[in-house]
Design a protein around this motif. Structure first.
Motif, PDB file in Angstrom:
ATOM      1  N   ASN A 108       0.808  -0.981   0.150  1.00 42.96           N
ATOM      2  CA  ASN A 108      -0.082   0.059  -0.036  1.00 42.96           C
ATOM      3  C   ASN A 108       0.901   1.380   0.062  1.00 42.96           C
ATOM      4  O   ASN A 108       1.825   1.349   0.625  1.00 42.96           O
ATOM      5  CB  ASN A 108      -0.828  -0.049   1.268  1.00 42.96           C
ATOM      6  N   ILE A 109       0.821   1.979  -0.958  1.00 44.21           N
ATOM      7  CA  ILE A 109       1.545   3.264  -1.091  1.00 44.21           C
ATOM      8  C   ILE A 109       0.784   4.288  -1.059  1.00 44.21           C
ATOM      9  O   ILE A 109      -0.148   4.737  -1.930  1.00 44.21           O
ATOM     10  CB  ILE A 109       2.479   3.441  -2.469  1.00 44.21           C
ATOM     11  N   GLN A 110       1.114   5.430  -0.048  1.00 38.54           N
ATOM     12  CA  GLN A 110       0.253   6.639   0.320  1.00 38.54           C
ATOM     13  C   GLN A 110       1.118   7.605   0.633  1.00 38.54           C
ATOM     14  O   GLN A 110       2.275   7.602   1.142  1.00 38.54           O
ATOM     15  CB  GLN A 110      -0.832   6.106   1.292  1.00 38.54           C
ATOM     16  N   PHE A 111       0.448   8.789   0.534  1.00 40.22           N
ATOM     17  CA  PHE A 111       0.996  10.167   0.780  1.00 40.22           C
ATOM     18  C   PHE A 111       1.221  10.192   2.772  1.00 40.22           C
ATOM     19  O   PHE A 111       0.087   9.498   3.430  1.00 40.22           O
ATOM     20  CB  PHE A 111       0.363  11.136   0.735  1.00 40.22           C
ATOM     21  N   ASN A 112       1.992  10.710   3.180  1.00 34.14           N
ATOM     22  CA  ASN A 112       2.056  10.796   4.627  1.00 34.14           C
ATOM     23  C   ASN A 112       0.904  11.264   5.008  1.00 34.14           C
ATOM     24  O   ASN A 112       0.371  12.445   4.671  1.00 34.14           O
ATOM     25  CB  ASN A 112       3.217  11.614   5.026  1.00 34.14           C
ATOM     26  N   PRO A 113       0.218  10.824   5.867  1.00 33.83           N
ATOM     27  CA  PRO A 113      -1.228  11.484   6.617  1.00 33.83           C
ATOM     28  C   PRO A 113      -1.260  12.876   7.072  1.00 33.83           C
ATOM     29  O   PRO A 113      -2.157  13.629   7.178  1.00 33.83           O
ATOM     30  CB  PRO A 113      -1.621  10.422   7.736  1.00 33.83           C
ATOM     31  N   ILE A 114      -0.041  13.215   7.740  1.00 35.05           N
ATOM     32  CA  ILE A 114       0.181  14.682   8.047  1.00 35.05           C
ATOM     33  C   ILE A 114       0.012  15.508   7.051  1.00 35.05           C
ATOM     34  O   ILE A 114      -0.836  16.658   7.310  1.00 35.05           O
ATOM     35  CB  ILE A 114       1.564  14.683   8.799  1.00 35.05           C
ATOM     36  N   LEU A 115       0.112  15.470   5.754  1.00 38.07           N
ATOM     37  CA  LEU A 115      -0.141  16.152   4.796  1.00 38.07           C
ATOM     38  C   LEU A 115      -1.435  16.483   4.488  1.00 38.07           C
ATOM     39  O   LEU A 115      -1.847  17.651   3.801  1.00 38.07           O
ATOM     40  CB  LEU A 115       0.769  15.644   3.330  1.00 38.07           C
ATOM     41  N   SER A 116      -2.274  15.405   4.944  1.00 32.57           N
ATOM     42  CA  SER A 116      -3.689  15.716   4.507  1.00 32.57           C
ATOM     43  C   SER A 116      -4.236  16.885   5.269  1.00 32.57           C
ATOM     44  O   SER A 116      -5.513  17.343   5.217  1.00 32.57           O
ATOM     45  CB  SER A 116      -4.600  14.650   4.913  1.00 32.57           C
ATOM     46  N   THR A 117      -3.713  17.193   6.627  1.00 34.22           N
ATOM     47  CA  THR A 117      -3.920  18.195   7.292  1.00 34.22           C
ATOM     48  C   THR A 117      -4.063  19.673   6.465  1.00 34.22           C
ATOM     49  O   THR A 117      -4.708  20.561   6.776  1.00 34.22           O
ATOM     50  CB  THR A 117      -3.242  18.327   8.478  1.00 34.22           C
ATOM     51  N   TYR A 118      -3.140  19.644   5.383  1.00 36.13           N
ATOM     52  CA  TYR A 118      -2.689  20.880   4.713  1.00 36.13           C
ATOM     53  C   TYR A 118      -3.242  20.755   3.422  1.00 36.13           C
ATOM     54  O   TYR A 118      -3.445  21.727   2.709  1.00 36.13           O
ATOM     55  CB  TYR A 118      -1.297  21.181   4.858  1.00 36.13           C
TER      56      TYR A 118
END
Length: 202
Positions: A108-118
């Motif tokens: 599973n390859i995804q963006f870092n969840p912290i980025l979704s805050t911004y």
């Protein structure tokens, strides 16, 4: 690895002398020697000529920290993916097989969840606009060879970080030697994966 060490590595892979590399690039042989022993740093124009003569991507000589600057070749893309993974912007998860490599069917390859805050993505389905956080966005690597190469690098990076942690936790000669060996293997893997000069096509 320094730029000089990378130049020497690729030159030896081709089986050519420093003199031959100087001839192919139009750079003085003394300069080539000085680059390889890190007495001088080549300028961007020299790096381009040396990379062309060695038939490798410029970023393979510059290093992955500069990979995001250009995105023209498969080697550039590979370098950029390594940087994004190494910095945690892209995260790869899954089950590791016996050889410490992720099993392709479990990744599973995804963006870092912290980025979704911004950040969020906007997409359209049947003409209706939708928003999705990056946390909900999975990345799909559509090229099987690129995915295998990325997973090969990820395995080496994982082994490197594990060895580094073990050496820091309980320093001893054996762990230091293992760390040195895995560091060299990781660097060579990065060199090999970034050298492609195949143009990216859309």
């Amino acid at each position: 690895m320094t730029i000089g060490e990378k130049i020497r590595y690729y030159r030896k892979q081709l089986g050519i002398t420093q003199g031959k590399l100087a001839e192919l690039t139009g750079i003085h042989p003394v300069s080539i020697r000085k680059y390889e022993i890190n007495k001088m740093q080549p300028q961007p124009q020299q790096i381009e000529r040396i990379a062309a003569a060695l038939n490798v991507n410029c970023n393979a000589l510059n290093g992955i920290e500069h990979a995001g600057m250009r995105l023209e070749t498969v080697g550039d893309l590979m370098g950029m993916l390594m940087v994004l993974c190494d910095t945690g912007i892209i995260q790869i998860e899954g089950e590791r097989g016996r050889n410490d490599m992720f099993e392709e069917e479990t990744i599973n390859i995804q963006f870092n969840p912290i980025l979704s805050t911004y950040l969020e993505m906007e997409y359209s389905i049947r003409g209706k606009q939708h928003n999705a956080s990056l946390q909900d966005t999975l990345l799909i690597v559509r090229n099987d060879n690129l995915l295998r190469d990325l997973l090969k690098w990820e395995k080496m990076n994982y082994l490197y970080k594990r060895s580094l942690k073990a050496a820091q936790k309980d320093p001893c000669e054996a762990k230091e030697a293992a760390l040195k060996e895995i560091t060299e293997a990781k660097e060579i893997t990065e060199l090999e994966l970034q050298k492609s000069r195949t143009p990216l096509t859309f």
